[in-house]
Design a protein around this motif. Structure first.
Motif, PDB file in Angstrom:
ATOM      1  N   ASP A  39      29.026  52.386  26.016  1.00 27.64           N
ATOM      2  CA  ASP A  39      30.404  52.557  26.497  1.00 27.64           C
ATOM      3  C   ASP A  39      31.198  53.379  25.489  1.00 27.64           C
ATOM      4  O   ASP A  39      30.820  53.484  24.321  1.00 27.64           O
ATOM      5  CB  ASP A  39      31.088  51.190  26.663  1.00 27.64           C
ATOM      6  CG  ASP A  39      30.582  50.453  27.893  1.00 27.64           C
ATOM      7  OD1 ASP A  39      30.948  50.842  29.007  1.00 27.64           O
ATOM      8  OD2 ASP A  39      29.810  49.491  27.717  1.00 27.64           O
ATOM      9  N   GLN A  75      30.538  58.497  31.017  1.00 15.71           N
ATOM     10  CA  GLN A  75      31.519  57.837  30.143  1.00 15.71           C
ATOM     11  C   GLN A  75      31.938  58.760  28.991  1.00 15.71           C
ATOM     12  O   GLN A  75      33.118  58.847  28.628  1.00 15.71           O
ATOM     13  CB  GLN A  75      30.916  56.550  29.566  1.00 15.71           C
ATOM     14  CG  GLN A  75      30.737  55.432  30.571  1.00 15.71           C
ATOM     15  CD  GLN A  75      32.050  54.722  30.859  1.00 15.71           C
ATOM     16  OE1 GLN A  75      32.865  54.513  29.975  1.00 15.71           O
ATOM     17  NE2 GLN A  75      32.268  54.361  32.107  1.00 15.71           N
ATOM     18  N   SER A 211      31.292  43.361  33.271  1.00  9.26           N
ATOM     19  CA  SER A 211      31.840  44.719  33.198  1.00  9.26           C
ATOM     20  C   SER A 211      32.396  45.175  34.540  1.00  9.26           C
ATOM     21  O   SER A 211      33.423  45.856  34.607  1.00  9.26           O
ATOM     22  CB  SER A 211      30.753  45.694  32.721  1.00  9.26           C
ATOM     23  OG  SER A 211      30.316  45.359  31.422  1.00  9.26           O
ATOM     24  N   THR A 212      31.733  44.774  35.625  1.00  6.06           N
ATOM     25  CA  THR A 212      32.231  45.109  36.969  1.00  6.06           C
ATOM     26  C   THR A 212      33.587  44.470  37.205  1.00  6.06           C
ATOM     27  O   THR A 212      34.496  45.096  37.772  1.00  6.06           O
ATOM     28  CB  THR A 212      31.228  44.640  38.048  1.00  6.06           C
ATOM     29  OG1 THR A 212      29.952  45.239  37.787  1.00  6.06           O
ATOM     30  CG2 THR A 212      31.691  45.015  39.440  1.00  6.06           C
ATOM     31  N   ASN A 215      36.219  46.460  35.271  1.00 12.21           N
ATOM     32  CA  ASN A 215      36.488  47.737  35.947  1.00 12.21           C
ATOM     33  C   ASN A 215      37.395  47.543  37.157  1.00 12.21           C
ATOM     34  O   ASN A 215      38.302  48.341  37.405  1.00 12.21           O
ATOM     35  CB  ASN A 215      35.170  48.394  36.380  1.00 12.21           C
ATOM     36  CG  ASN A 215      34.444  49.055  35.221  1.00 12.21           C
ATOM     37  OD1 ASN A 215      35.019  49.266  34.164  1.00 12.21           O
ATOM     38  ND2 ASN A 215      33.185  49.375  35.420  1.00 12.21           N
ATOM     39  N   THR A 216      37.167  46.479  37.912  1.00 16.68           N
ATOM     40  CA  THR A 216      37.997  46.198  39.089  1.00 16.68           C
ATOM     41  C   THR A 216      39.420  45.844  38.665  1.00 16.68           C
ATOM     42  O   THR A 216      40.391  46.251  39.299  1.00 16.68           O
ATOM     43  CB  THR A 216      37.381  45.057  39.918  1.00 16.68           C
ATOM     44  OG1 THR A 216      36.032  45.405  40.262  1.00 16.68           O
ATOM     45  CG2 THR A 216      38.159  44.820  41.194  1.00 16.68           C
ATOM     46  N   GLU A 220      39.478  51.364  37.406  1.00 21.62           N
ATOM     47  CA  GLU A 220      38.746  52.574  37.024  1.00 21.62           C
ATOM     48  C   GLU A 220      37.390  52.173  36.453  1.00 21.62           C
ATOM     49  O   GLU A 220      37.181  51.017  36.070  1.00 21.62           O
ATOM     50  CB  GLU A 220      39.522  53.375  35.961  1.00 21.62           C
ATOM     51  CG  GLU A 220      39.757  52.598  34.673  1.00 21.62           C
ATOM     52  CD  GLU A 220      40.363  53.451  33.576  1.00 21.62           C
ATOM     53  OE1 GLU A 220      39.693  54.426  33.165  1.00 21.62           O
ATOM     54  OE2 GLU A 220      41.485  53.150  33.136  1.00 21.62           O
ATOM     55  N   ASP A 221      36.465  53.132  36.409  1.00 25.01           N
ATOM     56  CA  ASP A 221      35.135  52.863  35.857  1.00 25.01           C
ATOM     57  C   ASP A 221      35.183  52.977  34.340  1.00 25.01           C
ATOM     58  O   ASP A 221      34.584  53.875  33.735  1.00 25.01           O
ATOM     59  CB  ASP A 221      34.099  53.839  36.439  1.00 25.01           C
ATOM     60  CG  ASP A 221      33.836  53.571  37.913  1.00 25.01           C
ATOM     61  OD1 ASP A 221      34.024  52.419  38.327  1.00 25.01           O
ATOM     62  OD2 ASP A 221      33.444  54.505  38.636  1.00 25.01           O
ATOM     63  N   ARG A 222      35.886  52.042  33.710  1.00 23.00           N
ATOM     64  CA  ARG A 222      36.048  52.077  32.252  1.00 23.00           C
ATOM     65  C   ARG A 222      34.784  51.608  31.551  1.00 23.00           C
ATOM     66  O   ARG A 222      34.423  52.129  30.501  1.00 23.00           O
ATOM     67  CB  ARG A 222      37.249  51.196  31.861  1.00 23.00           C
ATOM     68  CG  ARG A 222      37.456  51.033  30.360  1.00 23.00           C
ATOM     69  CD  ARG A 222      37.753  52.369  29.705  1.00 23.00           C
ATOM     70  NE  ARG A 222      37.876  52.250  28.258  1.00 23.00           N
ATOM     71  CZ  ARG A 222      36.866  52.202  27.407  1.00 23.00           C
ATOM     72  NH1 ARG A 222      35.616  52.246  27.866  1.00 23.00           N
ATOM     73  NH2 ARG A 222      37.074  52.130  26.105  1.00 23.00           N
ATOM     74  N   THR A 225      28.384  50.172  34.097  1.00 22.24           N
ATOM     75  CA  THR A 225      27.825  49.096  34.918  1.00 22.24           C
ATOM     76  C   THR A 225      26.574  49.591  35.626  1.00 22.24           C
ATOM     77  O   THR A 225      26.301  50.791  35.681  1.00 22.24           O
ATOM     78  CB  THR A 225      28.834  48.607  35.975  1.00 22.24           C
ATOM     79  OG1 THR A 225      29.177  49.715  36.830  1.00 22.24           O
ATOM     80  CG2 THR A 225      30.096  48.067  35.338  1.00 22.24           C
ATOM     81  N   ASP A 251      35.362  43.034  26.813  1.00 20.53           N
ATOM     82  CA  ASP A 251      34.080  42.979  27.518  1.00 20.53           C
ATOM     83  C   ASP A 251      32.998  42.714  26.475  1.00 20.53           C
ATOM     84  O   ASP A 251      32.982  43.331  25.413  1.00 20.53           O
ATOM     85  CB  ASP A 251      33.818  44.314  28.231  1.00 20.53           C
ATOM     86  CG  ASP A 251      32.580  44.247  29.116  1.00 20.53           C
ATOM     87  OD1 ASP A 251      32.181  43.123  29.483  1.00 20.53           O
ATOM     88  OD2 ASP A 251      32.016  45.311  29.436  1.00 20.53           O
TER      89      ASP A 251
END
Length: 468
Positions: A39, A75, A211-212, A215-216, A220-222, A225, A251
């Motif tokens: 990440d 990422q 992690s999902t 992100n939710t 955003e897809d920070r 996953t 996380d």
């Protein structure tokens, strides 16, 4: 406002080592194995009196976008877009490789400033690689050794113009008017809020959906996953706001049974997750509701209680459950039976994928955070203690009564109580548990660990009796 720099480069050129050097702490995992970082991880960096934000990234690799390596590269590309300048690292001992040339072209296409850094340049071995770095077309490279701290003055000189640019932009936006507006002062007072961000750690077994879920929450897809277990390695902190309340989310890597953790990297990742629990204020234990309350889940919950942190259990993947009413009744019964040390812990059904239940989850986080900070007035405590002693006094031990005289709460976070009694060493543990359960029930201290210390009350006539 300071500038942001992203550390970019192929795997194993020393990006995380440089990140740790700049932030002044070994917070990013470092190992000889390529691809440790996955990440993007921000941190507050400093060189001398130069302060800025630094972003550690995964090593750039050519890969299918759907693969784990491809998602790691995505990422890194987000970090490049977010930063004001990229620190492009190469390994001076190896020299310029075809992969370096490929990603140099990628950075040129982005069109943002690039500082070329030849890492591992200590000694004569790195000199040739530093000279070869000129061929990448980014001007004079900064030769340094992130591991030994050599060459940091040159990096300072290369980064200094970006701070000066930020200061010039800020000065440009400021007016020349020296008159103070009273309304502006009021706004400033409101912004300096005593309520600091609540530190919330998301923990659980591998592949539980941590992690999902984050992100939710962020929209955003920070976080990286995927279906693979154990993707997250570093504990990553991100700032978030829920209904006006600042939250710092952590996380963490999935924690497997200790006997199964054999690889050095996984041990480092689990150690990082344990540190996150110690620094957190509220811990959200994420359970895969299709396999709830396994032995490892219980051990993590027990660790949270022993560390004195508030606990909320998120029942993830709730959208996969058909008979939800029956499942919830069974889960509540299991929680009460298996987790007596955090009796009353809230169970919140959620779906990290769809976002269902996140508002309820955060409402419970704020509620248990308030409980974790609660202080019970001494007068109320002693009225309760008098009632308890009247209905159920402590048992006599060795034919001698134990007198409980007084109780107070010296601190919160978690609620900690002190009881003064005549023979603290003789009071049975079962009676101590009885007092703790009574405190929890009477003062609504559910979902947080409680501490009770017994002290011997001083006898004011003891010294006089000895003198006689």
């Amino acid at each position: 406002m300071s500038f942001t720099a992203a550390i970019i480069g192929r795997p194993n050129v020393g990006k995380s080592t440089l990140f740790n050097r700049l932030v002044g702490s070994k917070i990013a995992l470092v190992d000889d194995t390529p691809g440790v970082t996955r990440d993007r991880r921000p941190g507050e960096a400093r060189i001398g009196d130069l302060y800025f934000t630094i972003i550690d990234t995964a090593g750039l690799e050519e890969a299918d976008p759907a693969s784990l390596e491809g998602r790691m590269r995505a990422q890194t590309e987000m970090a490049i877009a977010e930063a004001d300048v990229s620190l492009f690292l190469i390994d001076a001992r190896v020299g310029v490789t075809p992969i370096d040339e490929h990603f140099a072209e990628l950075l040129r296409r982005v069109g943002k400033p690039v500082i070329l850094v030849a890492n591992k340049a200590e000694g004569k071995v790195g000199e040739a690689g530093v000279m070869e770095a000129y061929s990448l077309g980014f001007g004079e490279p900064v030769a340094l050794s992130a591991e030994h701290g050599v060459g940091m003055a040159d990096l300072f000189a290369a980064l200094l113009p970006f701070e000066q640019l930020e200061e010039a932009l800020e000065d440009e936006g400021e007016g020349d008017d020296d008159v103070i507006d009273p309304s502006a002062l009021e706004e400033e007072v409101e912004q300096v809020d005593p309520t600091r961000p609540i530190k919330v750690a998301i923990v659980g077994r591998p592949n539980a959906g941590k992690s999902t879920l984050i992100n939710t929450m962020l929209g955003e897809d920070r976080m990286l996953t995927g279906p693979e277990a154990g993707i997250t390695r570093d504990s990553i902190s991100v700032d978030w706001e829920w209904q006006g309340r600042p939250i710092k989310l952590f996380d963490t890597a999935g924690m497997r049974k200790k006997a199964r953790v054999e690889e050095k990297l996984e041990k480092l990742s689990v150690g990082d997750a344990l540190r996150s629990i110690r620094f957190a204020e509220v811990v959200v234990l994420t359970l895969d509701v299709t396999m709830p309350f396994e032995k490892q889940d219980l051990q993590i919950a027990d660790l949270v209680a022993r560390e004195g942190r508030a606990l909320v259990i998120a029942l993830n993947k709730w959208d996969l459950i058909e008979d939800r009413q029956k499942a919830m009744a069974e889960l509540r019964e299991m929680a009460e039976r298996l987790l007596p040390q955090v009796r009353g812990v809230p169970l919140v059904p959620i779906s990290g994928l769809t976002g269902a239940g996140i508002d309820k989850l955060m409402a419970e986080v704020l509620r248990v955070y308030a409980t974790w900070n609660r202080r019970v007035p001494t007068a109320a405590l002693n009225r309760w203690l008098a009632s308890v002693l009247e209905h159920h006094p402590p048992p006599a031990v060795s034919g001698r009564r134990i007198k409980l005289r007084y109780m107070t709460q010296p601190k919160a976070r978690p609620p900690t109580f002190v009881a003064f009694c005549s023979r603290p060493e003789a009071l049975p543990e079962s009676y101590t548990r009885y007092l703790l359960n009574g405190l929890r029930e009477t003062f609504k201290l559910d979902a947080v660990p409680l501490r009770l210390t017994l002290r011997k009350g001083e006898n004011p006539y003891e010294d006089k009796a000895k003198k006689r």
